[in-house]
Enzyme design. Sequence first.
Site, PDB file in Angstrom:
ATOM      1  CB  SER A  41     -30.449 -17.330 -13.992  1.00  0.00           C
ATOM      2  OG  SER A  41     -29.173 -17.941 -13.881  1.00  0.00           O
ATOM      3  CG  ASN A 106     -28.767 -24.425 -15.358  1.00  0.00           C
ATOM      4  OD1 ASN A 106     -28.174 -24.227 -14.301  1.00  0.00           O
ATOM      5  ND2 ASN A 106     -29.544 -23.508 -15.907  1.00  0.00           N
ATOM      6  CG  ASP A 189     -25.413 -15.155  -6.519  1.00  0.00           C
ATOM      7  OD1 ASP A 189     -24.526 -14.387  -6.924  1.00  0.00           O
ATOM      8  OD2 ASP A 189     -26.438 -15.412  -7.185  1.00  0.00           O
ATOM      9  CG  HIS A 192     -26.894 -15.023 -10.861  1.00  0.00           C
ATOM     10  ND1 HIS A 192     -26.950 -15.984  -9.884  1.00  0.00           N
ATOM     11  CD2 HIS A 192     -27.437 -15.570 -11.974  1.00  0.00           C
ATOM     12  CE1 HIS A 192     -27.508 -17.079 -10.367  1.00  0.00           C
ATOM     13  NE2 HIS A 192     -27.815 -16.849 -11.644  1.00  0.00           N
TER      14      HIS A 192
END
Length: 216
Positions: A41, A106, A189, A192
Site C-alpha cells: 500500500s 505485511n 490512520d 500512510h
Amino acid sequence: MPAICGIALALCFFSPAIFAQSSTPAPTAASTKHIVFLGDSLTAGLGVQTTEAFPALIAEKIRAAGLSFDVENAGLSGDTSAGGLRRIDWLLQRRIDVLVLELGANDGLRGLDLKSMKANLQAIIDKTKAKNPQAKIVLAGMQVPPNLGAEYATGFERAYRELARENNAALIPFLLEGVGGHRDLNQPDLIHPTVAGHRIVADLVWRTLEPILRAK
C-alpha cells in the site's frame, strides 16, 4: 516503538484489492528503459492520488533530470512477499531495467517465517535477473513492531541487509525514514503518508536511485 507498530498494522488491515497499475506515458525513443516499483500500500499510494504517490514523484524527478526511463507502479495494498512472487511473472512480460522492491512489512506483522520471506524476495530477484540479466535491484526495507520480540525484529532487518549484500543490490534501510511517526506527514490512520510525506519518501528513494539511473 509505537509508530513502527502502527505502520505495520495498517499495512495489513487493508485487504489485497488490486490497485490499478500505472506508469508514466512511455516516450517513443527506442532507448527508453523501464523501472518497476513492486510493493504494497505504501507504493500503491493508499489514500492519495496515484499521481501523488512516491513512484509518480520519482517519475517527475526522472523527467526533470532528462533521463530516458518510464515508471510503472506495481503497488498492491496488503501484499506480502509471497504475493509479489506470484505477480512477478506477469510484470516480467515487459523488460525491467530497474526493480525497486518494497515488500515484507505485511509478512513481519503476521509473524511469518523470516526464512520464507527472504526466500520469496530472493526468488523475485532471481526471476527478474533471469529475464533481465543487467537489471539493477533496489531493496526498500521496513521495520516491524517490538511485540514480535527483539530477535524477530533484528532478523527482519538483517534479511534486507543480507539480500542486498548477496545480490549486489542497493538498500534503503527504512522507506519511511523521516515520515513514520510524524502526525503532520501521515494520514488520519497515522500510518500512510500524506502528499507531503510521499514527497519526503520520494526524496529518500531518489538519493539511492538517481546514481543507478545515471549509470545505466
